[in-house]
Write a protein that holds these residues in place. Structure first.
Motif, PDB file in Angstrom:
ATOM      1  N   SER B   4       2.129   6.863  -0.215  1.00 20.57           N
ATOM      2  CA  SER B   4       1.812   7.352  -0.603  1.00 20.57           C
ATOM      3  C   SER B   4       0.178   6.122   0.137  1.00 20.57           C
ATOM      4  CB  SER B   4       1.166   6.829  -2.030  1.00 20.57           C
ATOM      5  OG  SER B   4       1.294   5.270  -2.336  1.00 20.57           O
ATOM      6  N   TYR B   5      -1.014   6.839   0.142  1.00 25.40           N
ATOM      7  CA  TYR B   5      -1.568   5.746   1.483  1.00 25.40           C
ATOM      8  C   TYR B   5      -2.327   4.385   0.427  1.00 25.40           C
ATOM      9  CZ  TYR B   5      -1.944   9.650   4.237  1.00 25.40           C
ATOM     10  OH  TYR B   5      -2.320  10.731   5.569  1.00 25.40           O
ATOM     11  N   ASN B   6      -2.604   3.715   1.454  1.00 31.50           N
ATOM     12  CA  ASN B   6      -2.751   2.090   0.610  1.00 31.50           C
ATOM     13  C   ASN B   6      -4.295   2.229   0.120  1.00 31.50           C
ATOM     14  OD1 ASN B   6      -4.530   1.529   2.906  1.00 31.50           O
ATOM     15  ND2 ASN B   6      -2.445   0.439   3.613  1.00 31.50           N
ATOM     16  N   ILE B   7      -4.851   1.199  -0.779  1.00 29.78           N
ATOM     17  CA  ILE B   7      -6.217   1.228  -0.689  1.00 29.78           C
ATOM     18  C   ILE B   7      -7.175   1.862   0.054  1.00 29.78           C
ATOM     19  CG2 ILE B   7      -6.084  -1.059  -1.385  1.00 29.78           C
ATOM     20  CD1 ILE B   7      -7.413   1.231  -4.049  1.00 29.78           C
ATOM     21  N   GLN B   8      -7.096   0.891   0.957  1.00 28.99           N
ATOM     22  CA  GLN B   8      -8.065   0.953   2.373  1.00 28.99           C
ATOM     23  C   GLN B   8      -8.397   2.731   3.093  1.00 28.99           C
ATOM     24  OE1 GLN B   8      -5.938  -1.191   1.889  1.00 28.99           O
ATOM     25  NE2 GLN B   8      -6.718  -2.994   2.847  1.00 28.99           N
ATOM     26  N   ASN B   9      -6.974   3.333   3.182  1.00 26.75           N
ATOM     27  CA  ASN B   9      -7.014   4.487   3.599  1.00 26.75           C
ATOM     28  C   ASN B   9      -7.077   4.984   2.892  1.00 26.75           C
ATOM     29  OD1 ASN B   9      -6.247   4.275   6.234  1.00 26.75           O
ATOM     30  ND2 ASN B   9      -3.772   3.751   5.790  1.00 26.75           N
ATOM     31  N   ARG B  10      -7.606   5.187   1.551  1.00 25.57           N
ATOM     32  CA  ARG B  10      -7.726   6.004   0.313  1.00 25.57           C
ATOM     33  C   ARG B  10      -9.039   6.015   0.201  1.00 25.57           C
ATOM     34  NH1 ARG B  10      -3.529   4.901  -3.420  1.00 25.57           N
ATOM     35  NH2 ARG B  10      -4.387   3.446  -4.571  1.00 25.57           N
ATOM     36  N   SER B  11      -9.604   5.090   0.359  1.00 22.42           N
ATOM     37  CA  SER B  11     -10.937   5.097   1.207  1.00 22.42           C
ATOM     38  C   SER B  11     -11.073   5.824   1.490  1.00 22.42           C
ATOM     39  CB  SER B  11     -11.636   4.187  -0.027  1.00 22.42           C
ATOM     40  OG  SER B  11     -11.154   3.006   1.198  1.00 22.42           O
ATOM     41  N   LYS B  12     -11.103   6.058   2.731  1.00 17.94           N
ATOM     42  CA  LYS B  12     -11.577   6.800   4.060  1.00 17.94           C
ATOM     43  C   LYS B  12     -11.086   8.145   4.061  1.00 17.94           C
ATOM     44  CE  LYS B  12     -10.190   2.754   7.424  1.00 17.94           C
ATOM     45  NZ  LYS B  12      -8.821   2.118   8.107  1.00 17.94           N
ATOM     46  N   ILE B  13      -9.698   8.721   3.104  1.00 17.57           N
ATOM     47  CA  ILE B  13      -9.953   9.692   3.078  1.00 17.57           C
ATOM     48  C   ILE B  13     -10.733  10.163   2.500  1.00 17.57           C
ATOM     49  CG2 ILE B  13      -7.765  11.149   1.683  1.00 17.57           C
ATOM     50  CD1 ILE B  13      -5.918   9.527   2.826  1.00 17.57           C
ATOM     51  N   GLU B  17     -12.610  13.605   3.702  1.00 18.35           N
ATOM     52  CA  GLU B  17     -12.776  14.941   3.234  1.00 18.35           C
ATOM     53  C   GLU B  17     -14.417  15.660   2.503  1.00 18.35           C
ATOM     54  OE1 GLU B  17     -11.311  13.381  -0.818  1.00 18.35           O
ATOM     55  OE2 GLU B  17      -8.784  14.961  -0.551  1.00 18.35           O
ATOM     56  N   LYS B  18     -15.498  14.471   2.324  1.00 17.71           N
ATOM     57  CA  LYS B  18     -16.720  15.426   2.864  1.00 17.71           C
ATOM     58  C   LYS B  18     -16.390  15.431   3.789  1.00 17.71           C
ATOM     59  CE  LYS B  18     -17.534  12.273  -1.384  1.00 17.71           C
ATOM     60  NZ  LYS B  18     -17.641  11.111  -0.823  1.00 17.71           N
ATOM     61  N   ARG B  19     -16.723  14.975   4.772  1.00 18.81           N
ATOM     62  CA  ARG B  19     -16.923  15.600   6.331  1.00 18.81           C
ATOM     63  C   ARG B  19     -16.126  17.014   6.948  1.00 18.81           C
ATOM     64  NH1 ARG B  19     -16.927  11.206  10.450  1.00 18.81           N
ATOM     65  NH2 ARG B  19     -14.463  11.594  11.016  1.00 18.81           N
ATOM     66  N   TYR B  20     -14.616  17.443   6.347  1.00 23.24           N
ATOM     67  CA  TYR B  20     -14.020  18.171   6.568  1.00 23.24           C
ATOM     68  C   TYR B  20     -14.192  19.688   4.925  1.00 23.24           C
ATOM     69  CZ  TYR B  20     -12.771  15.798  10.500  1.00 23.24           C
ATOM     70  OH  TYR B  20     -12.134  14.787  11.270  1.00 23.24           O
ATOM     71  N   PRO B  21     -15.435  20.820   5.557  1.00 20.73           N
ATOM     72  CA  PRO B  21     -14.640  21.349   4.162  1.00 20.73           C
ATOM     73  C   PRO B  21     -14.004  21.876   3.989  1.00 20.73           C
ATOM     74  CG  PRO B  21     -16.874  22.318   5.458  1.00 20.73           C
ATOM     75  CD  PRO B  21     -16.289  20.854   6.040  1.00 20.73           C
ATOM     76  N   ASP B  22     -13.328  22.091   5.387  1.00 26.24           N
ATOM     77  CA  ASP B  22     -12.067  23.133   5.323  1.00 26.24           C
ATOM     78  C   ASP B  22     -10.314  22.102   5.487  1.00 26.24           C
ATOM     79  OD1 ASP B  22      -9.638  24.615   6.266  1.00 26.24           O
ATOM     80  OD2 ASP B  22     -10.469  26.062   7.752  1.00 26.24           O
ATOM     81  N   LYS B  23     -10.435  21.971   4.515  1.00 26.81           N
ATOM     82  CA  LYS B  23      -9.056  20.997   4.210  1.00 26.81           C
ATOM     83  C   LYS B  23      -7.707  21.427   5.186  1.00 26.81           C
ATOM     84  CE  LYS B  23      -9.197  19.878  -0.597  1.00 26.81           C
ATOM     85  NZ  LYS B  23      -8.395  20.235  -1.385  1.00 26.81           N
ATOM     86  N   ARG B  24      -7.661  22.329   6.300  1.00 29.46           N
ATOM     87  CA  ARG B  24      -6.623  22.114   6.980  1.00 29.46           C
ATOM     88  C   ARG B  24      -7.454  21.164   8.020  1.00 29.46           C
ATOM     89  NH1 ARG B  24      -3.215  25.948   9.995  1.00 29.46           N
ATOM     90  NH2 ARG B  24      -3.576  27.588   7.556  1.00 29.46           N
ATOM     91  N   LEU B  30      -5.202  12.651   8.342  1.00 28.88           N
ATOM     92  CA  LEU B  30      -4.083  12.061   7.231  1.00 28.88           C
ATOM     93  C   LEU B  30      -2.834  12.083   7.948  1.00 28.88           C
ATOM     94  CD1 LEU B  30      -4.673  14.866   4.580  1.00 28.88           C
ATOM     95  CD2 LEU B  30      -5.660  12.527   4.555  1.00 28.88           C
ATOM     96  N   LEU B  31      -2.224  12.520   8.833  1.00 26.63           N
ATOM     97  CA  LEU B  31      -0.979  12.324   9.923  1.00 26.63           C
ATOM     98  C   LEU B  31      -1.377  10.699  10.790  1.00 26.63           C
ATOM     99  CD1 LEU B  31      -0.419  15.510  11.679  1.00 26.63           C
ATOM    100  CD2 LEU B  31       1.302  14.267  10.068  1.00 26.63           C
ATOM    101  N   TRP B  32      -2.898  10.284  11.097  1.00 24.53           N
ATOM    102  CA  TRP B  32      -2.818   9.690  11.943  1.00 24.53           C
ATOM    103  C   TRP B  32      -2.917   8.433  11.151  1.00 24.53           C
ATOM    104  CZ3 TRP B  32      -2.617   7.729  16.422  1.00 24.53           C
ATOM    105  CH2 TRP B  32      -3.389   7.145  17.232  1.00 24.53           C
ATOM    106  N   LEU B  33      -3.692   8.562  10.219  1.00 23.82           N
ATOM    107  CA  LEU B  33      -3.142   7.360   8.791  1.00 23.82           C
ATOM    108  C   LEU B  33      -2.067   7.326   8.448  1.00 23.82           C
ATOM    109  CD1 LEU B  33      -6.877   7.826   6.878  1.00 23.82           C
ATOM    110  CD2 LEU B  33      -6.642   5.921   8.336  1.00 23.82           C
TER     111      LEU B  33
END
Ligand code: SF4
Ligand code: SF4
Ligand code: FES
Ligand code: FES
Lengths: 447, 147
Positions: B4-13, B17-24, B30-33
């Protein structure tokens, strides 16, 4: 409206895909990635054509027709383009056609003979990739023979929505694969073998059994369930082998199965190789038995309309109560092709007004002493005490019965069946004859 | 323990998510993080990402194998990435790579990567993700022995 292809006018409709127009008119257009039931992807560039007024060659699978479009698929220049594309496709190909099971029905081979015929320019060793990888579901992958057309991948992502296949790596090293620890796993998986235009995906069930040029083929309809998917029966007769039918392939039917089959249906060809072996009774004995008063018959709902009618008439003439019960399996159907009704022609049973009440059948069965089974699975290996049982069978039966008559199965008999959507379809007999008579002929003899 | 992502990464995600309307489109960040967090991309991380973006696992795996910067195997060594693209190549990255391979491959994982946008300092490499520019074999010896 019309377009002009190689100087010949062709009728079509505004907005049609040029590729479809060419294919539907049987104009040779090499292609790997386009498939009429998967759509265009535009990745292989093999379908290049010349279009008057356009500077560069265009791909036919991404061109829509307009009035009087002038297309050439055979000019000197366009063949040169195809030749170079093919050379690129084949750059790392092992060219192991003699040991490849696809040989004889391989697009790469065909196109090489049509446009290729060049010498390899490659001076570095070819990239090596995985051979004979078992993907699961009877599908074997040879990564070196793949042209990365992504048909197989689009099938699992767009059609079955199971997404098991993908491309990993990049450039020279790109290859089709399943993810580590995962397998191809869906009820329609073997379609990818047929979709693959080259020898990268082959069927574990069929590979190395026959060279395809030794096979004959007959138009037929799958009898596995009430969908009635259209098939080709591929068969041949070899001297020392009882096995004659080697595979089913899908036959395109836009209304029913497009170009696909379920794996169960595809593999159900094996039943056609299991004809009855053993002693067959005398017609006279049956005639004797028919003199008894109380008789009941059960007919398989997978028989053709012709067979059902003959059975119906036979029963009427001989005072036999006739029933047919469907083969229902609640766990078989799905929301695509497979249906819970696993009989091929239950709609035909209904149409001919044959009684299909299970209750009435069981009640009558209790009381009657002579039971005639026309190849119905329900009675196939059932012990019926204190009854005289007559079997008309297409396959082997284990129990000892009063009388047994072997009849030809649907590979040796033509006929008509009605599918779950009330579509009437004909199927045809293969070239070789069964040793057993057709049911209709046999009943004729009993008159 | 499953990924699972740590707390910092979760907030980054959450921001991403808001920036990319298309989840793909989230697959790459996500891979990078996931790689940044664990030093490599674990299998269950890809599984987790496939759930977030609602695509089959194979799609994630496919993307992860396409980019050379993604590492799918754990290494206990420290990582050196050597740029092999044009500017660095013209300025002698081949010699740098050879020097590294010959002398440091025991202790370091030496990878070739594409341009990292530091062409003005070509030839360059990274050590633990930090850029080291205008490399010479002597300089490599100095830096690696000091670290
Ligand atoms: S395996 Fe066959 S169908 Fe799949 S991408 Fe390769 S050539 Fe195309
Ligand atoms: S869906 Fe039914 S008719 Fe079609 S291939 Fe499968 S078993 Fe045969
Ligand atoms: S068939 Fe048109 S690009 Fe492949
Ligand atoms: S070419 Fe090496 S950093 Fe750009």
């Amino acid at each position: 409206m019309k377009i002009i292809v190689n100087d010949i006018p062709i009728e079509c409709t505004e907005g049609d895909l040029l590729m479809d127009v060419l294919l539907d008119n049987n104009i040779k257009i090499p292609h790997f990635c386009y498939h009429q039931d998967l759509g265009a992807d535009g990745n292989c560039r093999m379908c290049m054509v010349e279009i008057k007024g356009q500077k560069r060659p265009q791909i036919a699978c991404d061109t829509f027709v307009t009035e009087n479009l002038e297309v050439s698929t055979i000019s000197e220049q366009i063949n040169e383009v195809k030749r170079s594309i093919l050379e690129l496709e084949l750059l790392n190909h092992p060219v192991d056609c003699p040991i490849c099971d696809q040989a004889g029905e391989c697009k790469l081979q065909d196109y090489y003979m049509d446009f290729g015929l060049y010498d390899s320019h490659l001076s570095t060793p070819k990239t090596k990739k995985g051979k004979a990888i078992d993907l699961g579901c009877n599908v074997i992958l040879d990564q070196e023979r793949c042209v990365l057309c992504t048909r197989c991948i689009r099938f699992t992502s767009d059609i079955t929505k199971t997404g098991e296949l993908g491309i990993i790596g990049r450039g020279d090293n790109a290859r089709v694969a399943v993810a580590l620890g995962h397998e191809l796993d869906n009820d329609y998986a073997m379609n990818v073998v047929e979709l693959c235009p080259v020898g990268a995906l082959t069927s574990k069930d069929f590979r190395f059994k026959q060279r395809v040029w030794f096979l004959d083929s007959t138009k037929s309809v799958c009898h596995g369930c009430s969908r009635g998917c259209n098939i080709q029966i591929d068969y041949n007769e070899t001297k020392y082998s009882a096995e004659k039918v080697h595979r089913f392939r899908s036959r395109r039917n836009k209304q029913i199965n497009q170009s696909f089959l379920c794996d169960y249906g595809r593999l159900s060809y094996t039943e056609l190789n299991e004809e009855f072996i053993g002693g067959i009774s005398h017609v006279e004995d049956l005639k004797e038995l028919l003199k008894v008063d109380k008789k009941i018959a059960l007919v398989s709902p997978s028989m053709s309309l012709q067979q059902l009618s003959a059975v119906k008439e036979f029963c009427r003439n001989n005072n036999i109560e006739l029933f047919s019960l469907p083969y229902i399996d609640e766990s078989f159907g799905d929301d695509w092709l497979k249906t819970n009704d696993m009989s091929a022609n239950f709609a035909g049973v209904k149409e001919l007004g044959i009684n299909s009440s299970e209750e009435e059948f069981n009640a009558s069965l209790e009381n009657l002493h002579v039971v005639i089974n026309f190849d119905h699975k329900y009675l196939k290996n059932k012990e019926l005490k204190n009854k005289k049982v007559v079997h008309f069978t297409t396959s082997n039966i284990e129990t000892n019965y009063e009388l047994v008559f072997a009849i030809a199965n649907f590979a040796h008999d033509s006929g008509t069946i009605i599918n779950c959507d009330m579509i009437k379809q004909d199927f045809y007999t293969t070239k070789y004859k069964s040793v057993h008579p057709r049911l209709v002929e046999l009943l004729e003899e009993l008159k | 323990m499953s990924f699972s992502y740590n707390i910092q990464n979760r907030s980054k995600i959450e921001l991403l998510e808001k920036r990319y309307p298309d989840k793909r489109a989230l697959i790459l960040p996500l891979l990078w993080l996931a790689q940044k967090q664990e030093s490599y991309i674990r299998e269950d991380a890809m599984q987790y990402i496939s759930e977030i973006v609602e695509l089959p696992y194979m799609n994630i795996y496919s993307v992860a194998t396409f980019y050379t910067m993604f590492r799918l195997e754990k290494t206990n060594k420290r990582i050196i990435e050597v740029c092999r693209t044009l500017s660095c190549e013209l300025n002698g990255s081949e010699e740098i790579k050879k020097h590294l391979d010959d002398n440091y491959s025991e202790d370091f994982e030496i990878l070739e990567v594409e341009c990292m946008g530091a062409c003005s300092g070509a030839p360059m490499c990274t050590l633990d993700g930090k850029y080291i520019e205008n490399l010479t074999p002597q300089m490599i010896d100095e830096v690696l022995n000091a670290n």
